[in-house]
Design a protein around this motif. Structure first.
Motif, short mmCIF file in Angstrom:
data_model
loop_
_atom_site.label_atom_id
_atom_site.label_comp_id
_atom_site.label_asym_id
_atom_site.label_seq_id
_atom_site.Cartn_x
_atom_site.Cartn_y
_atom_site.Cartn_z
N GLN A 244 0.84 -1.20 0.00
CA GLN A 244 0.00 0.00 0.00
C GLN A 244 0.88 1.26 0.00
O GLN A 244 0.58 2.24 -0.69
N VAL B 48 3.70 1.57 -1.32
CA VAL B 48 4.22 1.75 -2.69
C VAL B 48 3.15 2.42 -3.55
O VAL B 48 3.40 3.40 -4.24
N MET B 49 1.93 1.91 -3.49
CA MET B 49 0.86 2.46 -4.34
C MET B 49 0.47 3.88 -3.96
O MET B 49 0.05 4.66 -4.80
N TYR B 50 0.60 4.20 -2.68
CA TYR B 50 0.25 5.55 -2.22
C TYR B 50 1.45 6.50 -2.24
O TYR B 50 1.38 7.60 -1.78
N ARG B 51 2.55 6.00 -2.78
CA ARG B 51 3.77 6.80 -2.96
C ARG B 51 4.43 7.23 -1.65
O ARG B 51 5.17 8.19 -1.63
N ASN B 52 4.12 6.54 -0.55
CA ASN B 52 4.90 6.79 0.67
C ASN B 52 6.32 6.28 0.45
O ASN B 52 7.28 6.81 1.01
#
Lengths: 157, 321
Positions: free
Chosen positions: A112, A114-118
């Motif tokens: 998640q 990765v997908m939320y660019r954290n």
């Protein structure tokens, strides 16, 4: 307990991430998957910089940088570094305090983040990165789950 | 399996109440009827103006009763493994579409993309309501609901949707890069919408229809599938147009597919489709059919290595569509 992106934290994190997933996690996933994770890891040898973004809300006024040298999926050397040294690495993974904190607390999964660019690759070939994404996910997850850490906070600053 | 004109017009004009009675298999075919006609972006925008539906008109009262009394734990597990991919998938395509709007050099395309952006936001709300009102998860906001359902997501999801997020980020930095733009289009419209989503949309919807359960979900998701027809028709049309202008862009289509296929041949956790009436082999066959139809529409064939990779795709990798 060492603070995120301190010298002590980095060495402990890298040791735990290199050790891989604990048995309890391994059993929860298919053997085929772990074989692919290993294969992906063995195909990756390159320096990667990790950046912790500045975050005023957490009292972090300047970014922090670390350089990790991967050899066939294991980090053979890691140290905190300057912005200039990090910028020269072929891969740069930018991270933020929120992502690390939520992954550690268990309220967010590494995938998640990765997908939320954290956790975001800001430099480097993203096709090459995603073709071995399961390795990076498991490497980060193993390090996060097995390393005690504290986080920058405004109060501490 | 082409649909006749009468069916096509019925799907074209159906309101929410009528969509409840329309067969999902016909809606899937409707997607492909449109592709071969190459509608313009303004044609598709006009369709959007007629087909837009109000997510707040859906009534999940019966769905809640069905979920609690008619659906077994095994069916719920299989259903959620697929539906949750859409819950998060809709959020991802909503959050990552705007770079395409900025990179597009056609005013007509930009106008269509504003409608798609609104569609994707509505689809995200639709799934939020389903998990909240039917599955029974509680959360203070949309992000909280996404976090709550994330337990049903497996690693394969990040292969395609993480890749899309990173491509979106790079595209924001390089809006004039046609090669990067083609990779984004391939991942977003061809792979995620045209192949992943359409391969598994029919599984949960056919389950609802055959068991006569979850009417609110069936209606909303059938409407979502019809929305996807416009998105896929638009995306493949833009890809086709760009390829006509610059055939070298085929290499970017192949590279993007190489990336997503390379992480789709393994499942970290098995998903059992049998409780909702499908086998893994069924899903793979649907996947191959969807992939081949989209590639034919765009005018691209696969080199041997990609053909082999496509044949090795695991059904579980598609649950994230």
């Amino acid at each position: 307990m060492a603070e995120l992106f301190s010298d002590e934290w980095l060495q402990e994190f890298v040791t735990n991430a290199n050790a891989g997933a604990p048995e309890s996690l391994k059993k929860a996933k298919t053997l085929d998957y772990w074989e692919i994770v290993d294969k992906m890891g063995q195909s990756f040898s390159a320096p990667m910089a990790m950046v912790l973004k500045a975050d005023e809300a957490h009292g972090l006024m300047e970014p922090k940088y670390a350089l990790l040298n991967f050899e066939q999926g294991k980090v053979t050397e890691a140290h905190l570094c300057s912005r200039e040294e990090a910028s020269a690495a072929p891969f740069i993974l930018q991270t933020d305090v929120t992502g690390w904190k939520r992954c550690k607390e268990g309220s967010m999964d590494v995938t998640q983040a990765v997908m939320y660019r954290n956790f975001l690759l800001t430099k480097g070939d993203i096709d090459a990165f995603f073709r071995i994404i399961y390795f990076f996910v498991e490497w980060l997850r193993a390090g996060i789950q097995q390393t005690e850490m504290s986080f920058p906070s405004k109060a501490a600053a | 399996m082409a649909i006749d004109l009468k069916h096509e017009q019925a799907i074209e004009r159906a309101d929410l109440r009528q969509l409840r009675d329309i067969d999902i298999n016909d809606v899937i075919e409707y997607v492909h009827e449109g592709i071969t006609q190459w509608p313009t972006s303004l044609d598709l925008y006009k369709k959007y103006s007629v087909q837009r539906w109000n997510v707040y008109d859906l009534d999940f009262t019966q769905d809640k009763i069905d979920w609690q009394t008619k659906i077994s734990p095994e069916e719920k597990e299989a259903f959620l493994a697929i539906a949750t991919g859409f819950h998060h998938g809709e959020r991802q395509v909503e959050a990552d579409l705007s770079p395409e709007l900025l990179a597009s050099d056609s005013e007509e395309d930009k106008i269509f993309l504003t409608s798609q952006l609104e569609d994707e936001a509505r689809h995200t709300i639709f799934f939020d309501h389903f998990y909240r009102e039917v599955v029974g998860y509680q959360a203070p906001d949309i992000r909280g609901m996404l976090d709550a359902s994330y337990e049903h997501i497996t690693e394969t999801f990040v292969g395609s949707f993480g890749y899309l997020a990173y491509l979106a980020d790079r595209l924001l930095d390089r809006l004039d890069d046609k090669h990067l733009f083609m990779r984004f289009l391939t991942t977003y419209h061809l792979w995620i919408e045209g192949v992943l989503a359409l391969s598994v949309m029919k599984t949960t919807l056919n389950f609802c229809r055959s068991r006569n359960v979850l009417p609110g979900y069936y209606t909303g998701f059938n409407a979502t599938t019809r929305d996807e027809s416009r998105h896929v028709q638009f995306g493949t049309s833009v890809m086709h147009r760009m390829l006509q202008q610059d055939p070298s862009l085929v290499a970017d289509i192949h590279e993007s597919l190489r990336t997503v296929l390379s992480v789709s041949s393994v499942a970290s956790t098995p998903v059992f489709y049998d409780p909702i009436g499908y086998t893994a082999e069924d899903i793979k066959n649907i996947f191959m059919d969807q992939l081949n139809r989209k590639l034919r529409a765009v005018g691209v064939s696969l080199p041997p290595d990609l053909e082999a990779m496509a044949k090795n795709v695991r059904a579980e990798a598609l649950a994230g569509g």
